[in-house]
Design an enzyme around this catalytic site. Structure first.
Site, PDB file in Angstrom:
ATOM      1  N   ARG A  68      43.092  68.827  15.235  1.00  0.00           N
ATOM      2  CA  ARG A  68      44.358  68.219  14.893  1.00  0.00           C
ATOM      3  C   ARG A  68      44.143  67.669  13.530  1.00  0.00           C
ATOM      4  O   ARG A  68      43.812  66.645  13.157  1.00  0.00           O
ATOM      5  CB  ARG A  68      44.697  67.103  15.600  1.00  0.00           C
ATOM      6  CG  ARG A  68      45.055  67.757  17.227  1.00  0.00           C
ATOM      7  CD  ARG A  68      45.705  66.524  18.080  1.00  0.00           C
ATOM      8  NE  ARG A  68      46.932  66.210  17.820  1.00  0.00           N
ATOM      9  CZ  ARG A  68      47.781  65.717  18.669  1.00  0.00           C
ATOM     10  NH1 ARG A  68      47.520  65.351  19.737  1.00  0.00           N
ATOM     11  NH2 ARG A  68      49.033  65.449  18.206  1.00  0.00           N
TER      12      ARG A  68
ATOM     13  N   CYS B  49      45.762  62.601  22.497  1.00  0.00           N
ATOM     14  CA  CYS B  49      45.640  63.621  23.496  1.00  0.00           C
ATOM     15  C   CYS B  49      44.738  64.914  22.600  1.00  0.00           C
ATOM     16  O   CYS B  49      44.776  65.067  21.424  1.00  0.00           O
ATOM     17  CB  CYS B  49      47.018  64.516  23.507  1.00  0.00           C
ATOM     18  SG  CYS B  49      47.629  63.583  25.030  1.00  0.00           S
TER      19      CYS B  49
ATOM     20  N   ARG C  69      50.400  56.876  29.476  1.00  0.00           N
ATOM     21  CA  ARG C  69      50.601  56.823  28.062  1.00  0.00           C
ATOM     22  C   ARG C  69      51.936  57.002  27.577  1.00  0.00           C
ATOM     23  O   ARG C  69      52.326  56.437  26.616  1.00  0.00           O
ATOM     24  CB  ARG C  69      49.748  57.875  27.151  1.00  0.00           C
ATOM     25  CG  ARG C  69      48.230  57.487  27.113  1.00  0.00           C
ATOM     26  CD  ARG C  69      47.435  58.381  26.206  1.00  0.00           C
ATOM     27  NE  ARG C  69      48.406  58.638  25.296  1.00  0.00           N
ATOM     28  CZ  ARG C  69      48.184  59.778  24.342  1.00  0.00           C
ATOM     29  NH1 ARG C  69      47.412  60.770  24.721  1.00  0.00           N
ATOM     30  NH2 ARG C  69      49.204  60.183  23.369  1.00  0.00           N
TER      31      ARG C  69
ATOM     32  N   ASP D 298      55.560  70.114  23.752  1.00  0.00           N
ATOM     33  CA  ASP D 298      55.449  69.114  24.415  1.00  0.00           C
ATOM     34  C   ASP D 298      56.244  69.536  26.017  1.00  0.00           C
ATOM     35  O   ASP D 298      55.918  68.761  26.953  1.00  0.00           O
ATOM     36  CB  ASP D 298      55.969  67.741  24.080  1.00  0.00           C
ATOM     37  CG  ASP D 298      54.976  67.254  22.788  1.00  0.00           C
ATOM     38  OD1 ASP D 298      53.773  67.978  22.611  1.00  0.00           O
ATOM     39  OD2 ASP D 298      55.058  66.222  22.401  1.00  0.00           O
TER      40      ASP D 298
ATOM     41  N   LYS E 251      59.039  57.736  23.301  1.00  0.00           N
ATOM     42  CA  LYS E 251      57.898  57.377  22.774  1.00  0.00           C
ATOM     43  C   LYS E 251      57.230  57.826  21.384  1.00  0.00           C
ATOM     44  O   LYS E 251      57.020  57.112  20.598  1.00  0.00           O
ATOM     45  CB  LYS E 251      56.898  58.267  23.848  1.00  0.00           C
ATOM     46  CG  LYS E 251      55.368  58.021  23.145  1.00  0.00           C
ATOM     47  CD  LYS E 251      54.366  58.817  24.305  1.00  0.00           C
ATOM     48  CE  LYS E 251      53.894  60.245  23.643  1.00  0.00           C
ATOM     49  NZ  LYS E 251      53.076  60.259  22.666  1.00  0.00           N
ATOM     50  N   ASN E 252      57.823  59.068  20.987  1.00  0.00           N
ATOM     51  CA  ASN E 252      57.450  59.563  19.709  1.00  0.00           C
ATOM     52  C   ASN E 252      58.249  58.932  18.547  1.00  0.00           C
ATOM     53  O   ASN E 252      57.812  58.760  17.404  1.00  0.00           O
ATOM     54  CB  ASN E 252      57.374  61.009  19.676  1.00  0.00           C
ATOM     55  CG  ASN E 252      56.314  61.642  20.304  1.00  0.00           C
ATOM     56  OD1 ASN E 252      55.339  60.897  20.944  1.00  0.00           O
ATOM     57  ND2 ASN E 252      56.616  63.026  20.527  1.00  0.00           N
TER      58      ASN E 252
HETATM   59  C1  UD1 Z   1      53.682  65.473  17.209  1.00  0.00           C
HETATM   60  C2  UD1 Z   1      53.630  64.900  18.595  1.00  0.00           C
HETATM   61  C3  UD1 Z   1      52.963  65.700  19.590  1.00  0.00           C
HETATM   62  C4  UD1 Z   1      53.645  67.196  19.486  1.00  0.00           C
HETATM   63  C5  UD1 Z   1      53.582  67.564  17.965  1.00  0.00           C
HETATM   64  C6  UD1 Z   1      54.524  68.893  17.798  1.00  0.00           C
HETATM   65  C7  UD1 Z   1      53.811  62.508  18.192  1.00  0.00           C
HETATM   66  C8  UD1 Z   1      52.712  61.236  18.414  1.00  0.00           C
HETATM   67  N1  UD1 Z   1      53.087  63.409  18.695  1.00  0.00           N
HETATM   68  O1  UD1 Z   1      52.227  65.451  16.928  1.00  0.00           O
HETATM   69  O2  UD1 Z   1      53.331  65.111  20.945  1.00  0.00           O
HETATM   70  O3  UD1 Z   1      53.140  67.909  20.278  1.00  0.00           O
HETATM   71  O4  UD1 Z   1      54.056  66.537  17.029  1.00  0.00           O
HETATM   72  O5  UD1 Z   1      55.916  68.766  18.190  1.00  0.00           O
HETATM   73  O6  UD1 Z   1      54.982  62.308  17.741  1.00  0.00           O
HETATM   74  N2  UD1 Z   1      48.897  70.373  11.091  1.00  0.00           N
HETATM   75  C9  UD1 Z   1      48.042  70.794  10.200  1.00  0.00           C
HETATM   76  N3  UD1 Z   1      48.032  70.040   9.155  1.00  0.00           N
HETATM   77  C10 UD1 Z   1      48.411  68.572   9.231  1.00  0.00           C
HETATM   78  C11 UD1 Z   1      49.225  68.362  10.206  1.00  0.00           C
HETATM   79  C12 UD1 Z   1      49.479  69.198  11.310  1.00  0.00           C
HETATM   80  O7  UD1 Z   1      47.762  72.004   9.804  1.00  0.00           O
HETATM   81  O8  UD1 Z   1      48.225  67.803   8.412  1.00  0.00           O
HETATM   82  C13 UD1 Z   1      49.163  71.366  12.120  1.00  0.00           C
HETATM   83  C14 UD1 Z   1      48.540  71.049  13.782  1.00  0.00           C
HETATM   84  O9  UD1 Z   1      47.494  71.636  13.728  1.00  0.00           O
HETATM   85  C15 UD1 Z   1      49.891  71.858  14.370  1.00  0.00           C
HETATM   86  C16 UD1 Z   1      50.872  71.878  13.684  1.00  0.00           C
HETATM   87  O10 UD1 Z   1      50.539  71.615  12.363  1.00  0.00           O
HETATM   88  O11 UD1 Z   1      49.374  73.110  14.750  1.00  0.00           O
HETATM   89  C17 UD1 Z   1      51.960  70.773  14.135  1.00  0.00           C
HETATM   90  O12 UD1 Z   1      51.426  69.515  14.030  1.00  0.00           O
HETATM   91  P1  UD1 Z   1      52.189  68.153  13.956  1.00  0.00           P
HETATM   92  O13 UD1 Z   1      53.666  68.489  13.883  1.00  0.00           O
HETATM   93  O14 UD1 Z   1      51.668  67.241  13.063  1.00  0.00           O
HETATM   94  O15 UD1 Z   1      51.955  67.422  15.469  1.00  0.00           O
HETATM   95  P2  UD1 Z   1      51.802  65.797  15.423  1.00  0.00           P
HETATM   96  O16 UD1 Z   1      52.681  65.197  14.458  1.00  0.00           O
HETATM   97  O17 UD1 Z   1      50.187  65.657  15.359  1.00  0.00           O
END
Ligand code: UD1
Length: 428
Positions: free
Chosen positions: A122, A117, A397, A305, A22-23
């Site tokens: 986020r 989710c 999803r 996850d 998916k991701n």
């Molecule tokens: C992706 C996955 C999600 C998974 C996560 C961590 C997808 C669509 N989703 O989410 O299922 O749980 O990786 O493996 O691939 N953060 C910041 N600033 C930012 C971005 C992130 O502080 O600009 C923080 C977030 O709050 C969180 C951490 O970084 O604490 C990790 O987030 P991130 O790896 O970005 O997750 P996603 O890419 O949203």
């Protein structure tokens, strides 16, 4: 609306085939915007997040052809807009990848903030900072991210925090930027490598994906290609834990065992027998588990996850386990549902202390999010009695044909229509 009904207690036996990731798919589909040519994507999972992303592209003007259930051809040549409104992005977290892809294609992107989710705040500051370092002006206004640049220029980008989404978004924006981009402290998840391989198949020059440092030499144009998406690490892990929690014996097929190492290691620590083959793993369990401690971390650490699914296994293990959530601030909400099924859990911030109980008992529960829903299914399979799960739209999803796949393994699980006047326990 539908709910799931599970008559627990059946041991899972047999073989299950894992779908495409998916991701990876939700990053690679928007990446086709960069080519303006035909991209043929194989091993696409048939799940609602993917159909939602495909629908967004076709609403933007892309030509989309379904060759079969798992193969699509996308030609983004006729896309002529860099604006993606809220109606399109609200259902899908990964819609934020449209920002990097559109910025890469047009030097402009105006994309509504994403849905998806909900497990705490986020933020997107790392994405925005990355775009700015590439020379864009990026601001949030009226719940949209508006990024514009005369042109993008490669730049060193140090990530304060490891972020999957920001790493991918910066890669998408940087592939056609002028010069060299170096992303340091990059995320290393398997789907980062998959996206890099896809971009390179389109003619990009991306090196180092899967390590802390990704180097991207900008190219002028990209072309179409045929690409097969990797198997889903989290779907595989979910079936592995489901097999174990049920005390079953299952071969999980079409996987890359290397991607599962952190999950396999923890399950072995819990007393589950796991055998690795070239592209499959066999999971065997007698239904008795040892306690263990678990901390989620970016790859190659234990994936966040998989945290809810593993917590279910620990809830029926002998002794006390400590689960630390190292990625998200608020990912234990689902434990309230597990407690309804008899689990003994105490949560303090990002730490959950789980005192194993001899068995879980069926109950009406809900899926708080995608992986929380997967955890409820596993709990229902392992529990005695009947478990009914509401809000399964979240599970749809991200898991392809999960009811059929589980039924093939011997689970007693089915979908049931919720009647309009049937007020659920969590209504109001
Ligand atoms: C992706 C996955 C999600 C998974 C996560 C961590 C997808 C669509 N989703 O989410 O299922 O749980 O990786 O493996 O691939 N953060 C910041 N600033 C930012 C971005 C992130 O502080 O600009 C923080 C977030 O709050 C969180 C951490 O970084 O604490 C990790 O987030 P991130 O790896 O970005 O997750 P996603 O890419 O949203």
């Amino acid at each position: 609306m539908e709910k799931l009904v599970i008559h627990g207690g059946n041991r899972l036996f047999g073989e299950v085939e894992i779908s495409g990731a998916k991701n990876a798919a939700v990053a690679i589909i928007p990446a086709t915007l960069l080519a303006q040519d035909v991209c043929r994507l194989e091993n696409i999972p048939n799940i609602s997040d993917v159909s939602c992303m495909v629908k967004i592209l076709s609403q933007m003007g892309a030509e989309v052809k379904y060759i079969n259930k798992h193969t699509i051809e996308i030609n983004t040549k006729s896309v002529n807009s860099y604006i993606v409104p809220h109606e399109m992005t609200r259902q899908l977290r990964a819609s934020y990848y449209l920002i990097g892809a559109l910025l890469g294609r047009y030097n402009r992107a105006k994309v509504a903030l994403p849905g998806g989710c909900n497990f705490g705040v986020r933020p997107m500051d790392l994405h925005i900072r990355g775009f700015e370092l590439l020379g864009a002006n990026a601001v949030v206004e009226n719940a949209m991210i508006n990024a514009t640049a005369d042109h993008l220029t490669g730049s060193p980008i140090y990530m304060d925090k490891v972020s999957v989404g920001a790493t991918i978004n910066i890669m998408l924006a940087a592939v056609k930027a002028r010069g060299l981009t170096i992303i340091e402290n990059a995320a290393k998840e398997p789907h980062i490598v998959d996206l890099a391989n896809f971009l390179n198949a389109m003619g990009a020059d991306v090196r180092g994906a899967g390590t802390d440092v990704i180097k991207i030499h900008g190219v002028q144009s990209l072309h179409g290609c045929t690409y097969s998406i990797i198997p889903d690490q989290i779907e595989a892990g979910t079936y592995m834990v489901a097999a174990a929690a049920s005390g079953g014996d299952v071969i999980v097929k079409n996987v890359i065992p290397k991607h599962l190492e952190s999950i396999t290691a923890k399950m072995i620590e819990c007393g589950v027998e796991i055998t690795e083959y070239d592209d499959a793993v066999r999971v065997k369990s007698n239904g008795e588990f040892k306690r263990c401690n678990l901390k989620t971390m970016p790859h190659p650490g234990f994936p966040t996850d998989m945290q809810p699914q593993m917590a279910v296994l620990l809830s029926i293990a002998k002794g006390t386990s400590v689960v630390s959530e190292g990625v998200w601030d608020n990912r234990f909400k689902y434990l309230d549902q597990l407690i309804r099924m008899g689990a003994n859990v105490q949560v303090d911030g990002t730490i959950a202390v789980i005192q194993g109980v001899p068995e879980l008992t069926g109950a009406p529960v809900r899926a708080d999010d995608l992986r929380a829903g997967a955890a409820m299914i596993i709990a229902g399979l392992a529990a005695s009695g009947i478990t009914e799960i509401e809000d399964i739209i979240y599970i749809d999803r991200g898991y392809e044909d999960y009811v059929e796949k589980l039924r093939n393994l011997g689970a007693d699980i089915y979908r049931k229509e919720i009647k309009e006047n049937n007020v659920g326990f969590n209504a109001g």
